[in-house]
Design a protein around this motif. Sequence first.
Motif, PDB file in Angstrom:
ATOM      1  N   VAL A  20      10.926 -12.229   0.260  1.00 33.83           N
ATOM      2  CA  VAL A  20       9.924 -12.811  -0.636  1.00 33.83           C
ATOM      3  C   VAL A  20       8.926 -11.705  -0.988  1.00 33.83           C
ATOM      4  O   VAL A  20       8.707 -10.788  -0.193  1.00 33.83           O
ATOM      5  N   PRO A  21       8.316 -11.765  -2.163  1.00 33.36           N
ATOM      6  CA  PRO A  21       7.414 -10.681  -2.559  1.00 33.36           C
ATOM      7  C   PRO A  21       6.190 -10.598  -1.649  1.00 33.36           C
ATOM      8  O   PRO A  21       5.521 -11.604  -1.423  1.00 33.36           O
ATOM      9  N   PRO A  22       5.884  -9.413  -1.129  1.00 32.23           N
ATOM     10  CA  PRO A  22       4.726  -9.247  -0.240  1.00 32.23           C
ATOM     11  C   PRO A  22       3.428  -9.052  -1.035  1.00 32.23           C
ATOM     12  O   PRO A  22       2.730  -8.041  -0.902  1.00 32.23           O
ATOM     13  N   LEU A  23       3.097 -10.030  -1.858  1.00 31.77           N
ATOM     14  CA  LEU A  23       1.990  -9.882  -2.800  1.00 31.77           C
ATOM     15  C   LEU A  23       0.643  -9.682  -2.108  1.00 31.77           C
ATOM     16  O   LEU A  23      -0.143  -8.827  -2.519  1.00 31.77           O
ATOM     17  N   ALA A  24       0.368 -10.459  -1.071  1.00 31.24           N
ATOM     18  CA  ALA A  24      -0.920 -10.318  -0.379  1.00 31.24           C
ATOM     19  C   ALA A  24      -1.050  -8.937   0.245  1.00 31.24           C
ATOM     20  O   ALA A  24      -2.108  -8.305   0.153  1.00 31.24           O
ATOM     21  N   GLN A  25       0.028  -8.449   0.833  1.00 33.39           N
ATOM     22  CA  GLN A  25      -0.007  -7.125   1.457  1.00 33.39           C
ATOM     23  C   GLN A  25      -0.200  -6.026   0.408  1.00 33.39           C
ATOM     24  O   GLN A  25      -0.936  -5.073   0.633  1.00 33.39           O
ATOM     25  N   ILE A  26       0.488  -6.155  -0.728  1.00 32.27           N
ATOM     26  CA  ILE A  26       0.341  -5.173  -1.802  1.00 32.27           C
ATOM     27  C   ILE A  26      -1.095  -5.161  -2.307  1.00 32.27           C
ATOM     28  O   ILE A  26      -1.692  -4.102  -2.469  1.00 32.27           O
ATOM     29  N   ARG A  27      -1.655  -6.337  -2.530  1.00 40.86           N
ATOM     30  CA  ARG A  27      -3.025  -6.422  -3.045  1.00 40.86           C
ATOM     31  C   ARG A  27      -4.027  -5.838  -2.039  1.00 40.86           C
ATOM     32  O   ARG A  27      -4.921  -5.080  -2.411  1.00 40.86           O
ATOM     33  N   GLN A  28      -3.851  -6.152  -0.763  1.00 41.93           N
ATOM     34  CA  GLN A  28      -4.750  -5.628   0.269  1.00 41.93           C
ATOM     35  C   GLN A  28      -4.627  -4.104   0.370  1.00 41.93           C
ATOM     36  O   GLN A  28      -5.630  -3.386   0.436  1.00 41.93           O
ATOM     37  N   TRP A  29      -3.409  -3.608   0.361  1.00 40.16           N
ATOM     38  CA  TRP A  29      -3.156  -2.174   0.459  1.00 40.16           C
ATOM     39  C   TRP A  29      -3.761  -1.438  -0.731  1.00 40.16           C
ATOM     40  O   TRP A  29      -4.466  -0.440  -0.562  1.00 40.16           O
ATOM     41  N   LEU A  30      -3.500  -1.924  -1.958  1.00 45.39           N
ATOM     42  CA  LEU A  30      -4.038  -1.269  -3.147  1.00 45.39           C
ATOM     43  C   LEU A  30      -5.564  -1.329  -3.188  1.00 45.39           C
ATOM     44  O   LEU A  30      -6.211  -0.377  -3.619  1.00 45.39           O
ATOM     45  N   THR A  31      -6.146  -2.425  -2.722  1.00 48.67           N
ATOM     46  CA  THR A  31      -7.604  -2.532  -2.671  1.00 48.67           C
ATOM     47  C   THR A  31      -8.185  -1.453  -1.765  1.00 48.67           C
ATOM     48  O   THR A  31      -9.213  -0.844  -2.082  1.00 48.67           O
ATOM     49  N   GLU A  51       1.943  -9.549 -11.139  1.00 52.30           N
ATOM     50  CA  GLU A  51       2.843 -10.113 -12.144  1.00 52.30           C
ATOM     51  C   GLU A  51       4.160  -9.340 -12.226  1.00 52.30           C
ATOM     52  O   GLU A  51       5.235  -9.951 -12.276  1.00 52.30           O
ATOM     53  N   LEU A  52       4.096  -8.023 -12.237  1.00 49.15           N
ATOM     54  CA  LEU A  52       5.332  -7.246 -12.366  1.00 49.15           C
ATOM     55  C   LEU A  52       6.209  -7.369 -11.121  1.00 49.15           C
ATOM     56  O   LEU A  52       7.434  -7.482 -11.231  1.00 49.15           O
ATOM     57  N   VAL A  53       5.598  -7.361  -9.945  1.00 48.08           N
ATOM     58  CA  VAL A  53       6.387  -7.529  -8.716  1.00 48.08           C
ATOM     59  C   VAL A  53       6.968  -8.942  -8.656  1.00 48.08           C
ATOM     60  O   VAL A  53       8.147  -9.121  -8.330  1.00 48.08           O
ATOM     61  N   SER A  54       6.175  -9.941  -8.983  1.00 49.01           N
ATOM     62  CA  SER A  54       6.678 -11.330  -8.994  1.00 49.01           C
ATOM     63  C   SER A  54       7.863 -11.480  -9.934  1.00 49.01           C
ATOM     64  O   SER A  54       8.856 -12.127  -9.596  1.00 49.01           O
TER      65      SER A  54
END
Length: 133
Positions: A20-31, A51-54
């Motif tokens: 499943v897409p690790p969206l929360a982790q990506i957002r936290q990491w990029l922040t 959006e692009l990862v999803s």
Amino acid sequence: MTQSENALADRLTVDLTTPVPPLAQIRQWLTTVLADLAEDVLQDLLLVCTELVSNAYDHACAPRRLRVHRSHNRQSLRVEVDDGSPDRLPVAGSSRLGTFRGRGLIMVDNLSRRWGTRLCADGKTVWAEVPLA
């Protein structure tokens, strides 16, 4: 997430191997990695990445990879998401998953300077350039 979190290097890469897409982790990491950005620019970038990862998870097959890098003139950040489905090209405003879907690329279009798709032998890259000013 494999890149140093001290500063944004020329290119950050994340292999997207989870089911499943690790969206929360990506957002936290990029922040964390992009803490030097203005808050409004960071929020735009996070939305474009999400959006692009999803889309890569919803509409394409593996392998998947996310890359973020600053442009040569440092005027924008380029987000690139690779996937293994060259035959499934993105279309803004439509989705094969239902009539209540398909607005993500419209948001990407509005938040980015430009976006597009690049085909390669084993897949495609969907990219967007988010202005820094």
